[in-house]
Design a protein around this motif. Structure first.
Motif, PDB file in Angstrom:
ATOM      1  N   ALA A  95       0.834  -1.200   0.000  1.00  0.00           N
ATOM      2  CA  ALA A  95       0.000   0.000   0.000  1.00  0.00           C
ATOM      3  C   ALA A  95       0.870   1.253   0.000  1.00  0.00           C
ATOM      4  CB  ALA A  95      -0.930  -0.005   1.211  1.00  0.00           C
ATOM      5  N   VAL A  96       1.935   1.228   0.782  1.00  0.00           N
ATOM      6  CA  VAL A  96       2.849   2.372   0.834  1.00  0.00           C
ATOM      7  C   VAL A  96       3.591   2.529  -0.497  1.00  0.00           C
ATOM      8  CG1 VAL A  96       4.905   3.304   1.956  1.00  0.00           C
ATOM      9  CG2 VAL A  96       3.124   2.217   3.329  1.00  0.00           C
ATOM     10  N   LEU A  97       4.040   1.413  -1.056  1.00  0.00           N
ATOM     11  CA  LEU A  97       4.758   1.465  -2.337  1.00  0.00           C
ATOM     12  C   LEU A  97       3.861   1.993  -3.457  1.00  0.00           C
ATOM     13  CD1 LEU A  97       6.702  -1.938  -2.281  1.00  0.00           C
ATOM     14  CD2 LEU A  97       7.653   0.350  -1.942  1.00  0.00           C
ATOM     15  N   GLU A  98       2.649   1.471  -3.542  1.00  0.00           N
ATOM     16  CA  GLU A  98       1.741   1.917  -4.606  1.00  0.00           C
ATOM     17  C   GLU A  98       1.309   3.362  -4.385  1.00  0.00           C
ATOM     18  OE1 GLU A  98      -1.223  -0.308  -6.472  1.00  0.00           O
ATOM     19  OE2 GLU A  98      -0.354  -2.261  -6.018  1.00  0.00           O
ATOM     20  N   GLY A  99       1.145   3.742  -3.116  1.00  0.00           N
ATOM     21  CA  GLY A  99       0.778   5.125  -2.846  1.00  0.00           C
ATOM     22  C   GLY A  99       1.858   6.091  -3.301  1.00  0.00           C
ATOM     23  N   LEU A 100       3.106   5.760  -3.016  1.00  0.00           N
ATOM     24  CA  LEU A 100       4.225   6.595  -3.452  1.00  0.00           C
ATOM     25  C   LEU A 100       4.309   6.631  -4.972  1.00  0.00           C
ATOM     26  CD1 LEU A 100       6.800   8.231  -2.989  1.00  0.00           C
ATOM     27  CD2 LEU A 100       8.042   6.059  -2.684  1.00  0.00           C
ATOM     28  N   ALA A 101       4.160   5.474  -5.610  1.00  0.00           N
ATOM     29  CA  ALA A 101       4.209   5.417  -7.074  1.00  0.00           C
ATOM     30  C   ALA A 101       3.091   6.259  -7.685  1.00  0.00           C
ATOM     31  CB  ALA A 101       4.095   3.965  -7.543  1.00  0.00           C
ATOM     32  N   ALA A 102       1.907   6.186  -7.110  1.00  0.00           N
ATOM     33  CA  ALA A 102       0.772   6.943  -7.641  1.00  0.00           C
ATOM     34  C   ALA A 102       0.992   8.444  -7.509  1.00  0.00           C
ATOM     35  CB  ALA A 102      -0.504   6.529  -6.908  1.00  0.00           C
ATOM     36  N   GLU A 103       1.540   8.862  -6.371  1.00  0.00           N
ATOM     37  CA  GLU A 103       1.799  10.292  -6.159  1.00  0.00           C
ATOM     38  C   GLU A 103       2.784  10.817  -7.197  1.00  0.00           C
ATOM     39  OE1 GLU A 103       2.252  13.048  -2.272  1.00  0.00           O
ATOM     40  OE2 GLU A 103       3.666  11.377  -2.404  1.00  0.00           O
ATOM     41  N   ARG A 104       3.812  10.033  -7.467  1.00  0.00           N
ATOM     42  CA  ARG A 104       4.780  10.436  -8.483  1.00  0.00           C
ATOM     43  C   ARG A 104       4.164  10.379  -9.877  1.00  0.00           C
ATOM     44  NH1 ARG A 104      10.231  10.420  -7.250  1.00  0.00           N
ATOM     45  NH2 ARG A 104      10.696   9.698  -9.361  1.00  0.00           N
ATOM     46  N   ALA A 105       3.366   9.348 -10.129  1.00  0.00           N
ATOM     47  CA  ALA A 105       2.758   9.183 -11.449  1.00  0.00           C
ATOM     48  C   ALA A 105       1.802  10.324 -11.776  1.00  0.00           C
ATOM     49  CB  ALA A 105       2.007   7.855 -11.514  1.00  0.00           C
ATOM     50  N   ALA A 106       1.160  10.898 -10.767  1.00  0.00           N
ATOM     51  CA  ALA A 106       0.209  11.981 -11.005  1.00  0.00           C
ATOM     52  C   ALA A 106       0.865  13.160 -11.710  1.00  0.00           C
ATOM     53  CB  ALA A 106      -0.407  12.431  -9.677  1.00  0.00           C
ATOM     54  N   GLN A 107       2.129  13.383 -11.458  1.00  0.00           N
ATOM     55  CA  GLN A 107       2.850  14.495 -12.080  1.00  0.00           C
ATOM     56  C   GLN A 107       3.574  14.107 -13.366  1.00  0.00           C
ATOM     57  OE1 GLN A 107       2.134  17.352 -10.729  1.00  0.00           O
ATOM     58  NE2 GLN A 107       1.025  16.217  -9.142  1.00  0.00           N
ATOM     59  N   ARG A 108       3.765  12.808 -13.591  1.00  0.00           N
ATOM     60  CA  ARG A 108       4.594  12.363 -14.708  1.00  0.00           C
ATOM     61  C   ARG A 108       3.820  11.641 -15.815  1.00  0.00           C
ATOM     62  NH1 ARG A 108       7.374  12.394 -10.120  1.00  0.00           N
ATOM     63  NH2 ARG A 108       9.600  12.941 -10.130  1.00  0.00           N
ATOM     64  N   MET A 109       2.632  11.188 -15.521  1.00  0.00           N
ATOM     65  CA  MET A 109       1.914  10.351 -16.485  1.00  0.00           C
ATOM     66  C   MET A 109       1.578  11.125 -17.754  1.00  0.00           C
ATOM     67  SD  MET A 109      -1.429   7.951 -15.859  1.00  0.00           S
ATOM     68  CE  MET A 109      -0.504   6.781 -14.873  1.00  0.00           C
ATOM     69  N   THR A 110       1.798  10.475 -18.889  1.00  0.00           N
ATOM     70  CA  THR A 110       1.515  11.099 -20.179  1.00  0.00           C
ATOM     71  C   THR A 110       0.019  11.062 -20.477  1.00  0.00           C
ATOM     72  OG1 THR A 110       1.717   9.018 -21.409  1.00  0.00           O
ATOM     73  CG2 THR A 110       3.748  10.294 -21.035  1.00  0.00           C
ATOM     74  N   GLU A 111      -0.402  11.875 -21.421  1.00  0.00           N
ATOM     75  CA  GLU A 111      -1.804  11.870 -21.827  1.00  0.00           C
ATOM     76  C   GLU A 111      -2.190  10.524 -22.448  1.00  0.00           C
ATOM     77  OE1 GLU A 111      -4.219  14.090 -21.268  1.00  0.00           O
ATOM     78  OE2 GLU A 111      -2.732  15.144 -20.043  1.00  0.00           O
ATOM     79  N   GLY A 112      -1.225   9.912 -23.108  1.00  0.00           N
ATOM     80  CA  GLY A 112      -1.492   8.593 -23.688  1.00  0.00           C
ATOM     81  C   GLY A 112      -1.774   7.555 -22.624  1.00  0.00           C
ATOM     82  N   ALA A 113      -0.986   7.593 -21.537  1.00  0.00           N
ATOM     83  CA  ALA A 113      -1.197   6.659 -20.441  1.00  0.00           C
ATOM     84  C   ALA A 113      -2.526   6.936 -19.738  1.00  0.00           C
ATOM     85  CB  ALA A 113      -0.042   6.745 -19.450  1.00  0.00           C
ATOM     86  N   LEU A 114      -2.870   8.206 -19.611  1.00  0.00           N
ATOM     87  CA  LEU A 114      -4.165   8.564 -19.021  1.00  0.00           C
ATOM     88  C   LEU A 114      -5.312   8.020 -19.866  1.00  0.00           C
ATOM     89  CD1 LEU A 114      -3.703  12.231 -17.755  1.00  0.00           C
ATOM     90  CD2 LEU A 114      -4.503  10.281 -16.405  1.00  0.00           C
TER      91      LEU A 114
END
Length: 224
Positions: A95-114
């Motif tokens: 849960a901690v690992l995925e939470g950290l990954a998600a927080e970082r992904a929110a700023q880095r995710m491309t429009e294609g990935a979205l």
């Protein structure tokens, strides 16, 4: 007479067979057809799947590396049966690992990935309406994988992948209760909204809560 190297077509056939056997066994372990703690009877499985013992044993070895199977010297292979403490502690960490990954992904995710995540949300909704748990889990697993990938942290991703392998069967079975399954789908919609808003803090909180509810759902099924 010298050995003749395998042709590319032969290698492809072998790789395809291996992948198929691994997939069939993994599905049985995940859906509970091979119950936790049960012995994997090679003779029976070979007959049911229609393969010889060599590809079956190779598949079992791979699934052992994923934590879905345990190998016991002199006794054989068994469907993994994690303890209550194993389940609780592993979910707490992931849960901690995925939470950290998600927080970082929110700023880095491309429009294609979205866009892919939105398509996966539609897939999960359609699978839920058909009550197709296998299709739902495949789409769900890709959602979590894509968020991990989009974090842009190789160490975080590798650590998550190694730990997540141990939870495949448990995460799959946590949605067998329809009420919890419906709630999980709604939670994914909330996470997608937070991601579209690039709200990393909210996404991290939602994902950690989502996984802790998964943990609790699994523990409810646990027989002490």
């Amino acid at each position: 007479m010298p050995n003749t190297p395998s042709s590319p077509s032969t290698t492809v056939v072998r790789d395809t067979l291996h992948t198929q056997v691994v997939g069939l066994l993994r599905q049985r372990l995940m859906d509970g057809s091979l119950a936790p703690g049960s012995k994997l009877n090679e003779r029976v499985l070979c007959a049911e799947i229609g393969v010889s013992r060599t590809p079956l044993r190779e598949a079992i070895k791979q699934l052992a590396t994923e934590g879905l199977v345990t190998l016991e010297a002199g006794r054989g292979a068994f469907a993994a049966a994690p303890s209550r403490d194993d389940i609780e502690q592993t979910f707490d960490v992931i849960a901690v690992l995925e939470g950290l990954a998600a927080e970082r992904a929110a700023q880095r995710m491309t429009e294609g990935a979205l866009a892919e995540l939105q398509a996966l949300q539609y897939d999960m909704q359609a699978a839920f309406e058909r009550r197709d748990l296998q299709a739902y889990y495949a789409a769900n697993a890709r959602v979590h994988d894509l968020m991990s990938e989009s974090a842009g942290n190789a160490v975080l991703r590798q650590t998550w992948q190694q730990l997540n392998q141990r939870l495949h069967a448990l995460r799959y079975r946590s949605n067998q209760d329809e009420t919890k399954w419906r709630r999980a789908l709604a939670e994914h919609a909330e996470m997608l909204l937070a991601l579209r808003q690039r709200d990393g803090a909210a996404l991290r909180r939602l994902l950690e809560e989502h996984l802790r509810r998964k943990r609790d759902a699994v523990l409810e099924q646990f027989s002490p």
